[in-house]
Design a protein around this motif. Structure first.
Motif, PDB file in Angstrom:
ATOM      1  N   CYS A  45      14.193  90.134   8.102  1.00  0.00           N
ATOM      2  CA  CYS A  45      14.584  89.379   9.298  1.00  0.00           C
ATOM      3  C   CYS A  45      13.791  89.786  10.527  1.00  0.00           C
ATOM      4  O   CYS A  45      13.440  88.958  11.348  1.00  0.00           O
ATOM      5  CB  CYS A  45      16.078  89.530   9.549  1.00  0.00           C
ATOM      6  N   GLU A  82      11.335  89.988  21.969  1.00  0.00           N
ATOM      7  CA  GLU A  82      10.886  89.847  20.583  1.00  0.00           C
ATOM      8  C   GLU A  82      12.066  89.435  19.693  1.00  0.00           C
ATOM      9  O   GLU A  82      11.947  88.564  18.846  1.00  0.00           O
ATOM     10  CB  GLU A  82      10.283  91.174  20.107  1.00  0.00           C
ATOM     11  N   LYS A  85      12.830  85.847  20.138  1.00  0.00           N
ATOM     12  CA  LYS A  85      11.883  84.974  19.436  1.00  0.00           C
ATOM     13  C   LYS A  85      12.191  84.882  17.953  1.00  0.00           C
ATOM     14  O   LYS A  85      12.081  83.825  17.344  1.00  0.00           O
ATOM     15  CB  LYS A  85      10.458  85.502  19.625  1.00  0.00           C
ATOM     16  N   ILE A  86      12.557  86.026  17.379  1.00  0.00           N
ATOM     17  CA  ILE A  86      12.923  86.027  15.963  1.00  0.00           C
ATOM     18  C   ILE A  86      14.101  85.073  15.748  1.00  0.00           C
ATOM     19  O   ILE A  86      14.107  84.258  14.824  1.00  0.00           O
ATOM     20  CB  ILE A  86      13.325  87.456  15.518  1.00  0.00           C
ATOM     21  N   LEU A  89      13.080  81.485  16.065  1.00  0.00           N
ATOM     22  CA  LEU A  89      12.407  81.038  14.836  1.00  0.00           C
ATOM     23  C   LEU A  89      13.429  80.726  13.749  1.00  0.00           C
ATOM     24  O   LEU A  89      13.359  79.694  13.086  1.00  0.00           O
ATOM     25  CB  LEU A  89      11.441  82.120  14.332  1.00  0.00           C
ATOM     26  N   LEU A  90      14.380  81.635  13.561  1.00  0.00           N
ATOM     27  CA  LEU A  90      15.390  81.406  12.523  1.00  0.00           C
ATOM     28  C   LEU A  90      16.185  80.136  12.821  1.00  0.00           C
ATOM     29  O   LEU A  90      16.469  79.340  11.934  1.00  0.00           O
ATOM     30  CB  LEU A  90      16.350  82.597  12.444  1.00  0.00           C
ATOM     31  N   SER A  92      15.196  77.557  14.436  1.00  0.00           N
ATOM     32  CA  SER A  92      14.405  76.331  14.347  1.00  0.00           C
ATOM     33  C   SER A  92      14.446  75.747  12.941  1.00  0.00           C
ATOM     34  O   SER A  92      14.127  74.592  12.747  1.00  0.00           O
ATOM     35  CB  SER A  92      12.958  76.586  14.779  1.00  0.00           C
ATOM     36  N   GLU A  93      14.811  76.541  11.953  1.00  0.00           N
ATOM     37  CA  GLU A  93      14.904  75.994  10.598  1.00  0.00           C
ATOM     38  C   GLU A  93      16.358  75.961  10.114  1.00  0.00           C
ATOM     39  O   GLU A  93      16.619  75.741   8.943  1.00  0.00           O
ATOM     40  CB  GLU A  93      14.051  76.812   9.620  1.00  0.00           C
ATOM     41  N   VAL A 443      13.300  76.113  21.095  1.00  0.00           N
ATOM     42  CA  VAL A 443      12.044  76.726  21.525  1.00  0.00           C
ATOM     43  C   VAL A 443      10.898  76.351  20.601  1.00  0.00           C
ATOM     44  O   VAL A 443       9.835  75.922  21.044  1.00  0.00           O
ATOM     45  CB  VAL A 443      12.184  78.260  21.598  1.00  0.00           C
ATOM     46  N   PHE A 444      11.112  76.517  19.309  1.00  0.00           N
ATOM     47  CA  PHE A 444      10.043  76.206  18.368  1.00  0.00           C
ATOM     48  C   PHE A 444      10.189  74.756  17.937  1.00  0.00           C
ATOM     49  O   PHE A 444      10.866  74.436  16.981  1.00  0.00           O
ATOM     50  CB  PHE A 444      10.053  77.160  17.186  1.00  0.00           C
ATOM     51  N   THR A 445       9.564  73.930  18.705  1.00  0.00           N
ATOM     52  CA  THR A 445       9.738  72.495  18.480  1.00  0.00           C
ATOM     53  C   THR A 445       8.812  72.014  17.377  1.00  0.00           C
ATOM     54  O   THR A 445       8.057  72.757  16.810  1.00  0.00           O
ATOM     55  CB  THR A 445       9.419  71.713  19.757  1.00  0.00           C
ATOM     56  N   GLY A 446       8.906  70.745  17.139  1.00  0.00           N
ATOM     57  CA  GLY A 446       8.056  70.166  16.096  1.00  0.00           C
ATOM     58  C   GLY A 446       8.692  70.422  14.755  1.00  0.00           C
ATOM     59  O   GLY A 446       8.131  70.174  13.716  1.00  0.00           O
ATOM     60  N   SER A 447       9.910  70.936  14.796  1.00  0.00           N
ATOM     61  CA  SER A 447      10.503  71.372  13.554  1.00  0.00           C
ATOM     62  C   SER A 447      11.077  70.208  12.775  1.00  0.00           C
ATOM     63  O   SER A 447      11.709  69.322  13.309  1.00  0.00           O
ATOM     64  CB  SER A 447      11.613  72.366  13.840  1.00  0.00           C
ATOM     65  N   SER A 448      10.817  70.256  11.514  1.00  0.00           N
ATOM     66  CA  SER A 448      11.478  69.341  10.614  1.00  0.00           C
ATOM     67  C   SER A 448      12.529  70.203   9.961  1.00  0.00           C
ATOM     68  O   SER A 448      12.223  70.998   9.104  1.00  0.00           O
ATOM     69  CB  SER A 448      10.489  68.857   9.568  1.00  0.00           C
ATOM     70  N   ILE A 468      19.230  82.662   5.935  1.00  0.00           N
ATOM     71  CA  ILE A 468      18.077  83.206   6.655  1.00  0.00           C
ATOM     72  C   ILE A 468      17.200  84.052   5.741  1.00  0.00           C
ATOM     73  O   ILE A 468      16.347  84.789   6.201  1.00  0.00           O
ATOM     74  CB  ILE A 468      18.518  84.030   7.875  1.00  0.00           C
TER      75      ILE A 468
END
Ligand SMILES: Cc1cc2nc3c(=O)[nH]c(=O)nc-3n(C[C@H](O)[C@H](O)[C@H](O)COP(=O)(O)O)c2cc1C
Ligand code: SF4
Ligand code: SF4
Ligand code: SF4
Ligand code: SF4
Ligand code: SF4
Ligand code: FES
Ligand code: FES
Ligand code: FES
Lengths: 524, 793
Positions: A45, A82, A85-86, A89-90, A92-93, A443-448, A468
């Protein structure tokens, strides 16, 4: 025995100890997700990062062994950033709803699926508690609410929404029945509430409409001494004087007001409070004032001695504080023409804010949690959600027009609910950390986002979209990592049953899964 | 299917019941069934300690394994870097069209062919390349690829099964020697059929000649190569020899005076010309092409250590290896009996690991040597996953004994008695040669107990990789040998202290080990003399892409990138010269031509955002789009990520999504900055080198070619490469021949004899076919705002 420094404190530990363990020894807790005490580190993680100031690198504390002379920082901005951000990222999916869409749409944010599960399980007392935790006048609203929640109901994508409003009415009516096993006693209601922060304080509530009644209900439940002042003969405001009688029989309203009265609330009817002198007098005699007079006098809101604008009395979002710190306003005096359920929601928020203020705590109103949301459903997802639900059509109440559910019908209808909320919503590590670190799904766009999938065993629900990939269940049971890269999923080998893959480790897996990916079907 | 499962029982009997046997067992099953039937997998679980979770996890991790039945033949389409820049996507589309595959399908409805995407078939100089079963077709276009299918079916009909023979030819004095290249590129170029023809003709003539297979000659762009050495005469080299021409070549030399056809290099055999003069030029002056510089300059700045005696050695002839200085280093080491001296010598030489990270080899050996714990293990890393690199493959195929000598010496130096060679299954020839070389060494006493009577024991085993780039990472590689998913682990502990089964393990790259015999034979000083800064000795590169002479090269460290491209590689076919060089593959970056003077050293490449990497070097010209290239590498990395740690698993995907939308003209303001930020997140937080370096191709192209990113944001592809951003149009040069209309697979062009043709843009799939057939170059490519007259190669 290596000696190291963590957040400026020096410590000597045994060889082979990890930085995480060394920090714990100093009473410093670090966030973890994939860490499973007693098992070798998996290091997936990366939420547990800390900075090694000697090398200038961020390292996963759960895996890094201590080394002589290490200088570790665990809580600098850089480290927190940091970790955020982790989490971003998690998230975003992440495919899951923390709260069901009905709940997030409900202006009062009632925990609808929980209420429905309780009805389905015959726990009617609990169902009433769930409803009244957010909605002060459930029997009333069960008859007049336009039910925006039902428009958001996921079941509507399959056939028709769950009859949330009727179920709520059922829960309330059962509790209010004179001969009910468990009539709502003041003690019972109080027990389910947070005790007042400053119990000896007195609160005046101007206006006995839905907002004022709700505020009174929640403040009294906590133990505050409340007095409701209203110029009318009987309490209820618009509920009594504007709503059509055939929709809302007066005895229903009276019975719900009785509940509030039994909580110790004093009603001073036929009492008109003058915006000037009247308010000053109340300020002198009470510790806080709730301003919920409605709009019975047309556009007269600007006469109240607090700031207002072209629409109504100005309040701070969330806390309903006016420009006068003692006065909290809600209902139509703030914004005309709203649903009663919104006014009731204001009452709850005001009660919460006043409690915070009188208790000397920061006034923030109802706490907002982090919400993961699925948003628009993708193709095939509704089918996944239907997996554990009764496929039957919407159940109509028997009897004449305007009748409510019988117990049988209510239970039958409640089985149609898809249980869209996350079963771990209240003890999900991912959610808690997302709140703590202010993480966001955007934050992390463009995500499918990954497709929502659900596997159900007799006791456990597995939703890989919330996984996760921490590998905890893989380490404990017969579940496996399948695939590689972004497409990696945790799954059951050979498409066998979830039950067989979990085997005797089911309880261990559910307990240790840091998210709602693996959860008990029943509420914990 | 009960009797069918016999194969499972046999595989288990052969590989054992331990969890670590899972990969070889699966490989055996797939060989038998061509995919992995569930019944067979369940049987494995019944018979062994392998759990369903383990077998499901492993079999879905490595891309070698298939879970669905496949067609009679497998078409592997190379999507390695060299093939990508030469249009592999067009080939993929053309094949899918020919086989009438629907969305998401990989096998045609008759079950004849199954399409498979692979990363680098290791013959990048023939790009773009496909392999149908064991037959490789190179230099394809979307037009010729269907001919390859027909050709293959024709071969099948005639029952011509390609076979490999590795018999070592006996060599007699006074005989003429015909050398035929059997490196991968040569084999892919068809050297086996040429060799069969050569042998047949020699036999028919009863001539006094031996045919000798030799390893890679380093001229892979001209394969297959045949070299003839007659008694006393200078060797003569023929390039791009076709099977039909083999007999004539033999007759020319063994019956002097006849007419010789020398094959001119060129894709189109129509251009071959006949030479009538009788004078033979020695190899060093043999002009391969009118445009080519002489070969001597091709070899000029090279210095061969790992590839010493390149082109002279029969890969499997152990006597010949010995005759060229082989084993002298090993023997000297054993005789001296001072293993620690070896470690010191290697340390003094300044040798750094050639696998990518550049860790000082001597230092690693010293750690393993001193590490407590036993047994200790040695692993030779031959996973070579960079999709545009084939150095290790060539070394293993062409110099198996040299690599093995290096291994034996290093094992002796560290006191290790058990070693593994991890070689990817995609390298069947390398596996075959190493297997044969190991057998020979065992029978010659160069391996086993008390090798060469020294009292030192060493056994070596081969482990076949199963298709995962990340398994080249050292901790992942160890997991793979132990039979797990190749997921890296946090270091420390380093493998040198706790590796295979928790024991000290020395992991070195193939090339690193191939340097060792030379260093010990010639002394650390000789090695140390070459190079620059802290990068000593030589480095092997696989040179491919838009370069005239591609192939395996070995250069002293410190040589400039420009010298490699222009002097060794002969520059680009495009007269505008190279635009950039991609160094280091998916972990590396693009060095623009303007920085061509950058010397090849670990430090100076890193300073420009590139890395030395393992040695993949792909030359790019003006038709290569830098955004597309970044997207290409991110697709690769994203797919090859082991999927374990958050920053790499999710971060690479998010970067890829942005790159994809840029290449499709759907870019959003701020995307370039967003990419930079995502890159920092991914690089900073990832667990292993794959994730830490995944953003390099993106960051280096943004750094050096930001304007191209900006253009994509505005919907333009200056290189005319991104298909969504280009349009095909027909100019006034159209002569109305209707060829384009006939070839267009989607009827986007209506035939109109003798009139100017038009392309219906909404139908066009940008397959490039019309442009290839147009006899008057009237079909042109354009992107909004980019001039339309550009040739795209
Ligand atoms: C993603 C990744 C892939 C790698 N692939 C290879 C490879 O194919 N071959 C190799 O020798 N080293 C590879 N490495 C480097 C190895 O981890 C290791 O550093 C190397 O084998 C050590 O040998 P050396 O010191 O001789 O270079 C890879 C590293 C990473 C992070
Ligand atoms: S797993 Fe956690 S974050 Fe996800 S939906 Fe459930 S509670 Fe929300
Ligand atoms: S199905 Fe149930 S949980 Fe889901 S939205 Fe409808 S009522 Fe709410
Ligand atoms: S399902 Fe398993 S791998 Fe996924 S989050 Fe839960 S415990 Fe971790
Ligand atoms: S960086 Fe990528 S490849 Fe390496 S461990 Fe993390 S997910 Fe796996
Ligand atoms: S018009 Fe388009 S689809 Fe047709 S041949 Fe030309 S490039 Fe291909
Ligand atoms: S990496 Fe340390 S807790 Fe997950
Ligand atoms: S119960 Fe919340 S809107 Fe109906
Ligand atoms: S063979 Fe295609 S890139 Fe190497």
């Amino acid at each position: 025995m290596p000696q190291l420094t963590i957040n400026g404190r020096s410590v000597t530990v045994e060889n082979g100890v990890t930085v995480l363990e060394a920090a714990r020894g100093l009473g410093i807790t670090l966030p973890t997700l994939c860490h499973l005490p007693g098992k070798p580190a998996f290091t997936s993680c990366m939420i547990c990062v800390v900075k090694n100031e000697v090398t200038g690198r961020l390292i996963p504390s759960c895996s890094a062994p201590v080394m002589e002379g290490m200088v570790i920082t665990t809580d600098s901005d850089e480290v927190r950033q940091e970790r955020k951000k982790i989490l971003d990222l998690l998230l975003s999916e992440h495919s899951g709803d923390c709260e069901a869409p009905c709940t997030t749409t409900c202006p009062a944010r009632m925990d609808i699926p929980l209420m429905i599960r309780q009805i389905a399980g015959g726990q009617l007392k609990e169902a009433y508690e769930t409803v009244t935790d957010r909605i002060a006048l459930p029997a009333v609203l069960g008859r007049i609410c336009p039910a925006p929640c039902e428009k958001a109901c996921r079941r509507g994508h399959h056939d028709a929404p769950v009859s949330i409003c009727l179920l709520k009415r059922f829960a309330a009516d059962e509790a209010l029945k004179v001969d009910a096993d468990v009539p709502p006693s003041p003690e019972g209601l109080r027990r389910t509430s947070r005790a007042a922060s400053a119990p000896d304080k007195r609160i005046a509530i101007i206006g006995a409409g839905p907002a004022g009644l709700a505020a009174a209900f929640y403040l009294a439940r906590s133990g505050y001494a409340c007095t409701v002042l209203d110029e009318h003969e009987a309490p209820g405001g618009q509920l009594r004087y504007r709503v059509a009688r055939d929709k809302l029989p007066m005895d229903v309203l009276d019975r719900e007001i009785d509940v509030i009265r039994k909580l110790g609330v004093l009603f001073q009817m036929n009492t008109r409070i003058e915006p000037g002198a009247g308010i000053q007098r109340l300020k002198a005699n009470y510790d806080a004032i709730v301003l919920t007079p409605g709009r019975t006098h047309g556009d007269s809101w600007h006469l109240w001695p607090v700031e207002s604008d072209g629409r109504g009395v100005k309040v701070e979002t969330g806390t309903f504080r006016t420009s006068d710190p003692m006065i909290f306003a809600g209902g139509e005096v703030v914004h005309a023409g709203q649903m009663s359920v919104r006014a009731v929601a204001h009452g709850k928020s005001i009660a919460c804010a006043i409690d915070q203020w009188l208790g000397g705590r920061p006034v923030v109103g109802l706490e907002k949690s982090f919400e993961s949301r699925l948003g628009q459903l993708k193709e095939g997802e509704i089918g996944e959600m239907m997996k554990d639900a009764d496929p039957g059509t919407r159940v109509e109440p028997e009897g004449e027009h305007g009748a409510g559910y019988s117990t049988d019908k209510a239970v039958q209808e409640s089985r149609r609910c898809l249980q869209c909320d996350c079963r771990k919503a209240k003890h999900c590590k991912l959610r808690d950390l997302s709140v703590e670190y202010g993480a966001s799904q955007k934050v992390f766009t463009g995500s499918s986002r990954t497709k929502f999938v659900k596997t159900v065993s007799p006791q456990v629900i597995f939703e890989p979209g919330k996984c996760i990939k921490c590998g905890i269940c893989v380490r404990l049971s017969g579940l496996a990592f399948l695939g590689r890269g972004y497409e990696t999923v945790v799954g059951v080998p050979f498409g066998d049953s979830l039950k067989s893959a979990l085997g005797s480790a089911a309880a261990d897996c559910v307990r240790n899964c840091p998210t709602g990916a693996l959860a008990w079907k029943a509420d914990a | 299917m009960s009797e069918d499962l016999q194969c499972v029982d046999e595989a288990v009997a052969e590989f054992g019941r331990d969890a670590s046997a899972v990969i070889p067992i699966l490989q055996r099953l797939q060989q038998r069934y061509r995919y992995l039937p569930e019944a067979a997998l369940r049987r494995v679980c019944e018979l062994t300690e392998i759990t369903p979770a383990a077998i499901a996890g492993v079999s879905t991790f490595y891309s070698q394994f298939r879970h669905k039945p496949v067609g009679r033949h497998i078409i592997s389409i190379c999507h390695g870097t060299a093939c990508h820049v030469k249009g592999s996507e067009l080939i993929q589309d053309a094949l899918a069209r020919d086989l009438k595959l629907g969305e998401g399908e990989d096998t045609d409805s008759n079950g004849v062919f199954t399409l498979e995407r692979v990363a680098c078939l290791g013959c990048c100089t023939l790009a773009p390349v496909i392999k149908i079963d064991d037959i490789t077709y190179g230099h394809l276009t979307s037009q010729t690829v269907s001919r390859a299918l027909h050709d293959f079916l024709e071969l099948e009909k005639r029952g011509i099964v390609p076979e490999r023979h590795d018999r070592t030819a006996a060599k007699g004095a006074g005989l003429a020697e015909i050398r035929i290249g059997v490196g991968s590129c040569c084999e892919a170029g068809g050297s086996q059929s040429v060799r069969r023809e050569l042998e047949a003709e020699v036999k028919r003539l009863g001539a006094a000649a031996v045919i000798k297979p030799v390893g890679c000659v380093g001229m892979c762009h001209q394969t297959p190569l045949v070299q003839i050495i007659t008694g006393g005469g200078e060797p003569v080299t023929y390039a791009k020899v076709r099977a039909e021409e083999a007999a004539r070549i033999v007759r020319r030399h063994l019956k002097p005076g006849g007419i010789v056809r020398r094959i001119r290099a060129g894709v189109d055999t129509v251009l071959e010309h006949l030479l009538t003069d009788d004078t033979w030029e020695p190899v060093s002056r043999y002009a391969l092409d009118v445009r080519d510089a002489p070969v001597c300059s091709f070899l000029g700045k090279q210095k061969r250590i790992a590839s010493e005696w390149c082109g002279d050695l029969d890969p499997l002839d152990i006597t010949e290896y010995a005759a060229h200085g082989g084993w002298t280093a090993l023997k000297a080491c054993l005789k001296a009996g001072q293993p620690e001296q070896i470690v010191e010598e290697v340390t003094r030489s300044g040798l750094r690991g050639r696998g990518g990270a550049g860790f000082p080899t001597g230092r690693k050996w010293a750690v393993v040597r001193a590490a407590p714990g036993s047994p200790k293990y040695l692993v030779c890393n031959g996973d070579e996953g960079d999709p545009g690199a084939f150095m290790d493959r060539m070394l293993l195929e062409s110099f198996p004994y040299r690599v093995l000598e290096g291994i034996v010496i290093s094992a002796y130096a560290m006191g290790i008695h058990e070693g593994f060679l991890y070689i990817r299954a995609e390298y069947p020839l390398a596996l075959q040669r190493i297997r044969a070389a190991l057998a020979r060494m065992e029978s010659d006493g160069l391996l086993g107990s008390s090798l060469l009577g020294s009292g030192f024991d060493l056994t070596l085993k081969i482990v076949e990789g199963a298709g995962a780039f990340v398994s080249g990472e050292e901790t992942a590689l160890l997991a793979s040998i132990e039979g797990q998913r190749a997921m890296p682990k946090f270091r420390p502990p380093y493998p040198a202290e706790s590796g295979l089964w928790g024991k000290p393990t020395a992991i070195n790259n193939v090339e690193t080990l191939a340097m060792v015999p030379w260093i010990l034979r010639n002394g650390a000083g000789a090695f140390q003399e070459m190079g620059a800064g802290s990068s000593r000795g030589t480095k092997v590169f696989s040179l491919a892409g838009k370069v005239v002479r591609g192939g395996l090269i070995e250069v002293p460290m410190g040589i400039s990138v420009r010298d490699i491209v222009n002097e060794i590689g002969g520059g680009t076919p495009d007269e505008r010269g190279f635009k950039a060089v991609q160094i280091g593959g998916p972990s590396g970056g693009c060095l623009p031509a303007s920085l061509g003077n950058t010397p090849v050293t670990y430090e100076s490449l890193a300073a420009e955002g590139c890395i030395m990497g393992s040695g993949g070097l792909v030359v790019l010209d003006h038709s290569d789009c830098m955004v597309d290239l970044a997207r290409y590498f991110m697709t690769f990395t994203q797919h090859e990520s082991c999927g374990k740690c958050t920053p790499c698993r999710v971060g690479t995907k998010r970067m890829l999504e942005i790159l994809e939308r840029l290449c499709e003209g759907r870019g959003v303001k701020g995307d370039i900055e967003r990419l930079e930020e995502f890159a920092r997140t991914t690089a900073g937080g990832s667990l292993c080198g794959l994730g830490k370096t995944a953003a390099n191709p993106v960051l280096s192209t943004i750094r050096h070619f930001r304007d191209e990113y900006q253009a994509h944001l505005e919907g333009r592809c200056p290189a005319l490469k991104c298909r969504k951003l280009v349009a095909y149009t027909i100019t006034e040069d159209c002569i109305g021949c209707t060829k384009c209309a006939q070839i267009c697979p989607v009827e986007a062009i209506t035939p109109a004899p003798y009139r100017k043709h038009e392309i219906q843009q909404d139908k066009c799939t940008k397959c490039d076919s019309c442009r290839q057939v147009c006899p008057s170059n009237a079909v042109v490519l354009g992107s909004p705002g980019v001039s339309v007259d550009k040739e795209v190669g």
